[in-house]
Design a protein around this motif. Structure first.
Motif, mmCIF file in Angstrom:
data_model
loop_
_atom_site.group_PDB
_atom_site.id
_atom_site.type_symbol
_atom_site.label_atom_id
_atom_site.label_comp_id
_atom_site.label_asym_id
_atom_site.label_seq_id
_atom_site.Cartn_x
_atom_site.Cartn_y
_atom_site.Cartn_z
ATOM 1 N N ARG A 1 1.214 -1.252 0.270
ATOM 2 C CA ARG A 1 -0.047 -0.456 0.273
ATOM 3 C C ARG A 1 0.838 1.136 0.423
ATOM 4 N N GLY A 2 2.204 1.734 0.869
ATOM 5 C CA GLY A 2 2.508 2.381 0.620
ATOM 6 C C GLY A 2 2.096 3.088 2.126
ATOM 7 N N VAL A 3 2.758 4.075 2.645
ATOM 8 C CA VAL A 3 3.138 4.911 3.322
ATOM 9 C C VAL A 3 1.715 6.214 3.661
ATOM 10 N N ASP A 4 1.283 7.025 4.891
ATOM 11 C CA ASP A 4 0.412 7.537 4.756
ATOM 12 C C ASP A 4 1.120 9.555 4.575
ATOM 13 N N VAL A 5 2.253 9.117 5.229
ATOM 14 C CA VAL A 5 3.259 11.116 5.748
ATOM 15 C C VAL A 5 4.642 10.546 5.847
ATOM 16 N N VAL A 6 4.920 11.542 4.968
ATOM 17 C CA VAL A 6 6.341 11.933 4.617
ATOM 18 C C VAL A 6 6.664 13.085 5.444
ATOM 19 N N LEU A 7 7.490 13.092 6.608
ATOM 20 C CA LEU A 7 7.887 14.679 6.335
ATOM 21 C C LEU A 7 9.437 14.389 6.635
ATOM 22 N N ASN A 8 9.745 15.808 5.371
ATOM 23 C CA ASN A 8 11.007 15.727 4.514
ATOM 24 C C ASN A 8 11.484 16.514 4.507
#
Length: 600
Positions: A33-40
């Protein structure tokens, strides 16, 4: 790895996936599915990799400043992904930031959120921490730990504290550092010579002193000592000044000699480290020795123990703990370790380019070592001008640069021949054409001159040709120096036990002459005699140091008398050799007469 553990991926799985792309590993962990949030906060291809990890409807919050993307471009390339770049201070404002922090604090307090991992680095390793941060090789927070200062209201523990150096250091801490509480440790405690007088002097200066009788080679005793320090004045510093000498050349070392020296210096240091590793100390100072850094003839065991202290300081600093190992040269103040040194010993050390430190100079170097920030420093009275006059190959590598610097300037530079006792002389050419007596006299004067110098005599006549080196005052250390000086002067490789194998100047001169002119037959007439004379010289040295009872002395005397009788006899002696063929039929009187004659 911390992120993967949070997602329930165990180490075995990570190991088996080592060769897989990191995106594939994360997608596998989330069921594709993948991740929901990336804090980049990354840039370049790392931003694109993060965007590819997002599930439909996922959000990338861009905190970075160097690679800001346009939201429309991101939406066109990555369907269903939302992108927003923000700058916290202008976008949120102080009121909004305050509200966020209050909400976060409540979530942390309730256990809903857990803080990110925190790893601390000592301030001295700030460069490494910043490099790791710039390469994004960390998870969570990197914290630089500012080292603690020595608290004047805390307690400083000094091992060897009632000795000469320990007492000087204790008084210096009170006077200059304003340390108010001291624990002085020694094996004998208050019964140590001068201990009570030292405590009285320190008390007059305003310090509170406790003298403890503790065996610092006992781990449990050291742990109890540290645990028993008054918590109102917690331990703020440790100075390990205990040591023990048992000098001998390498071939004379034994496990027992090494163990004694190692226990007092290295084992005690390890126990102090273990007992204080959990404490926030302002300093942890190990009194090491230049012997471990520069080398010192006859001190292999002491050098090894001090090298351990140098390594321990490096180990502590790598672990974020304070630690400095001060490799001391000789102090001028006589201590329990150096009280046996005579003027000749001090003169011998000065000739190597290292002078004794005065008290004021030594204490100033202690302050500089603690403030320096390095884990290992050498504090010694090095005389560069003396170094410049010594053969380069006789100097420790660490001192050659000093000698070269001074020598290159021309200031105080002595010629190599003058400094090394003629090491550039072509002895084969110099001895050629001389008579046997002249050759022997020339080499004998070389030996006597260097022997006198090593012993600290100004006059070569102080070393007689037939005097035993041992009787003249040579020991294992001075014997090594004599070997080194003669090796430099002649260019020969000489054995370490040279002065004991050839224990008189005349005998040693014969040995050197044979080595210097191996193909010359001028002295061939003495070839058969020299080995006998050498053996007799060694026998003389053995007898001078032999401890035996009267019976043993009589047995040796009879044997020597018998050898002398045989040597004094000749083929023309009227008595001739003794005939033992009629021994079986000899009477008692004849037997006693034979014994008296053969064994006087």
């Amino acid at each position: 790895h911390a992120v993967l553990e949070e997602m329930g991926i165990d180490r075995a799985h990570r190991a088996s996936s080592r060769d897989l792309d990191f995106e594939d590993v994360l997608r596998e962990a989330t069921g594709g599915r993948g991740v929901d949030v990336v804090l980049n906060s990354l840039a370049g291809p790392f931003v694109d990799a993060s965007l590819r990890l997002l599930a439909s409807g996922g959000r990338l919050s861009e905190m970075g400043k160097t690679d800001i993307r346009h939201p429309d471009h991101v939406a066109a390339e990555y369907a269903g992904v939302r992108y927003r770049a923000f700058d916290l201070v202008p976008d949120a404002g102080p009121d909004r930031i305050g509200a966020m922090l209050r909400e976060l604090r409540a979530l942390f307090a309730a256990g809903v959120l857990r803080p990110a991992p925190v790893r601390s680095r000592p301030l001295s390793r700030a460069r490494d921490a910043l490099r790791e941060l710039s390469q994004a090789r960390h998870t969570g927070k990197l914290v630089l730990d500012v080292p603690a200062a020595v608290d004047p209201d805390g307690t400083v523990l000094i091992t060897g504290g009632t000795g000469t150096l320990g007492g000087l250091v204790a008084e210096h801490l009170v006077r200059a550092w304003r340390v108010g509480h001291l624990v002085l440790v020694s094996r004998r405690g208050e019964d140590a010579p001068g201990a009570k007088e030292l405590a009285s002097r320190l008390a007059e200066l305003g310090a509170r002193v406790r003298i403890a009788a503790v065996d610092v080679t006992d781990a449990a005793a050291v742990a109890d000592l540290v645990a028993g320090i008054d918590p109102e004045h917690p331990l703020t510093g440790v100075i390990h000044a205990t040591g023990l000498l048992d000098d001998a050349v390498v071939t004379s070392q034994t496990p027992e000699r090494i163990a004694r020296v190692w226990a007092a210096k290295a084992t005690a240091a390890a126990h102090l480290h273990a007992a204080t590793a959990h404490l926030r100390l302002g300093m942890f100072v190990l009194f090491s020795s230049a012997a471990g850094t520069l080398g010192s003839p006859g001190q292999a065991n002491y050098a090894a123990a001090n090298a351990f202290c140098d390594a321990l300081a490096a180990h502590r600093r790598a672990a974020g703990l304070p630690g400095v190992s001060v490799a001391w040269g000789l102090w001028a103040d006589t201590s329990g370790m150096t009280g046996h040194l005579a003027e000749a010993d001090l003169a011998r050390m000065a000739r190597t380019g290292v002078n004794a430190l005065g008290t004021r100079q030594g204490l100033a170097l202690l302050d500089a070592a603690v403030q320096h920030g390095g884990g290992h420093v050498v504090a010694a009275g090095v005389d560069p001008r003396t170094l410049a006059g010594l053969p380069a190959d006789s100097l420790p590598a660490a001192l050659r640069a000093l000698a070269t610097t001074v020598g290159g300037s021309g200031a105080g530079r002595r010629t190599a021949a003058a400094a090394g006792g003629g090491q550039q002389v072509d002895w084969r050419a110099r001895l050629a054409g001389l008579s046997t007596a002249e050759r022997h006299r020339l080499v004998l004067n070389l030996v006597r001159g260097h022997a006198a110098t090593v012993l600290g005599h100004a006059d070569v006549d102080a070393v007689q040709a037939d005097a035993s080196f041992k009787e003249l005052g040579f020991d294992s250390l001075t014997a090594v120096e004599l070997r080194n000086r003669l090796a430099a002067a002649t260019g020969l490789r000489l054995p370490a036990a040279m002065a004991f194998d050839y224990p008189e100047a005349a005998v040693l001169a014969e040995y050197l002459l044979e080595r210097l002119t191996p193909d010359d037959g001028a002295a061939a007439g003495t070839d058969a005699v020299d080995p006998v004379l050498n053996e007799l010289a060694r026998l003389d040295t053995t007898l001078a140091t032999l401890v035996t009872d009267e019976e043993g002395r009589q047995r040796i005397a009879k044997r020597l008398s018998g050898l002398l009788t045989k040597w004094n006899g000749s083929p023309t002696d009227p008595a001739g050799p003794t005939d033992f063929s009629a021994l079986e039929s000899a009477s008692d009187d004849e037997m006693f007469e034979l014994i008296d004659r053969e064994l006087p």
